[in-house]
Design a protein around this motif. Structure first.
Motif, PDB file in Angstrom:
ATOM      1  N   ARG A 196       0.730  -1.186  -0.142  1.00 11.93           N
ATOM      2  CA  ARG A 196      -0.373  -0.057  -0.449  1.00 11.93           C
ATOM      3  C   ARG A 196       0.652   1.235  -0.245  1.00 11.93           C
ATOM      4  O   ARG A 196       0.435   2.363  -0.186  1.00 11.93           O
ATOM      5  N   GLU A 215      -9.181  -3.366  -3.801  1.00 12.20           N
ATOM      6  CA  GLU A 215      -8.869  -3.350  -2.496  1.00 12.20           C
ATOM      7  C   GLU A 215      -9.833  -4.250  -1.924  1.00 12.20           C
ATOM      8  O   GLU A 215      -9.557  -4.354  -0.271  1.00 12.20           O
ATOM      9  N   THR A 228     -10.810  -7.211   0.269  1.00 10.39           N
ATOM     10  CA  THR A 228     -10.646  -8.535   0.854  1.00 10.39           C
ATOM     11  C   THR A 228     -10.037  -9.849   0.732  1.00 10.39           C
ATOM     12  O   THR A 228      -8.532 -10.221   1.071  1.00 10.39           O
ATOM     13  N   SER A 258      -4.407 -11.363   8.272  1.00  9.89           N
ATOM     14  CA  SER A 258      -5.494 -10.305   8.160  1.00  9.89           C
ATOM     15  C   SER A 258      -4.998  -8.771   8.247  1.00  9.89           C
ATOM     16  O   SER A 258      -5.273  -7.521   8.325  1.00  9.89           O
ATOM     17  N   LYS A 312      -4.677  -5.288   5.330  1.00  6.37           N
ATOM     18  CA  LYS A 312      -4.127  -4.276   5.315  1.00  6.37           C
ATOM     19  C   LYS A 312      -3.166  -3.167   4.790  1.00  6.37           C
ATOM     20  O   LYS A 312      -2.938  -2.290   4.234  1.00  6.37           O
TER      21      LYS A 312
END
Length: 211
Positions: A60, A118, A120, A153, A157
């Motif tokens: 990111r 984006e 997940t 998780s 992100k």
């Protein structure tokens, strides 16, 4: 890409095979921030578009995804086997001496409509497929589920998905097709004496394209 007819490889299956064998592609964008290039491992998925779809993820923090989101043109280059070719392997060297060194290689270039993802669930599936492809040959393959769920998780992100529907795909197999038969045989023989995987791969290609 400069593309002499005798080096062109238009078979989609052959192009896809190189991408799968050498999935670390050079992702290049030309946007408002100028030219950006990053090495990115890709998963090639068929069935979503006629020529295939490339799926990847980048950090990111990597601003290249913002260039893609803004509509920057995208080029992905997949480099296959490559090797320096000495003129000492050519029969022509003994006959006329009119020879020079060159470099053999196989490469695929892809252009297409790129989008940022984006979601997940998409990202989790993409890293699972990419990991499975590269771990599958190991005696004890690692799987994403081997890591704690909360850790995965948190990692998700920090990444952004990239999906490219292939619009144009060009293959160039520069593997001594322009040389006389005796020269091609000498190249394959010389490469076969080098203890390096890429040299063995190139020797196989020179023999395979010896038409």
């Amino acid at each position: 890409m400069y593309q002499p007819p005798h080096h062109r490889e238009d078979d989609l299956g052959t192009q896809h095979a190189l991408i799968r064998a050498h999935p670390l592609g050079l992702l290049i964008t030309a946007g408002n921030g100028g030219l950006i290039a990053n090495l990115v491992p890709f998963h090639l998925k068929t069935g979503l578009s006629s020529k295939g779809t490339l799926q990847a993820h980048i950090a990111r923090a990597n601003r290249q995804w913002r260039e893609i989101q803004a509509g920057a043109p995208v080029l992905v280059v997949f480099q296959g086997p490559e090797s320096y070719i000495t003129p000492s392997w050519y029969a022509t060297k003994q006959e006329t001496g009119k020879v020079v060194p060159t470099w053999n290689y196989a490469v695929v270039q892809v252009r297409g409509n790129a989008r940022v993802i984006e979601d997940t669930a998409w990202l989790r599936e993409q890293i699972g497929m990419l990991t499975g492809e590269n771990e599958g040959g190991r005696a004890e393959p690692w799987a994403v589920d081997d890591a704690p769920p909360d850790y995965i998780s948190a990692q998700l992100k920090g990444i952004i998905g990239i999906e490219i529907d292939i619009e144009t795909i060009d293959g160039k197999w520069k593997v001594s097709q322009n040389r006389p038969a005796a020269d091609r045989q000498g190249v394959a023989r010389g490469l076969g004496e080098i203890d390096r995987d890429s040299a063995a791969e190139m020797a196989d290609l020179v023999r395979r394209y010896d038409k």
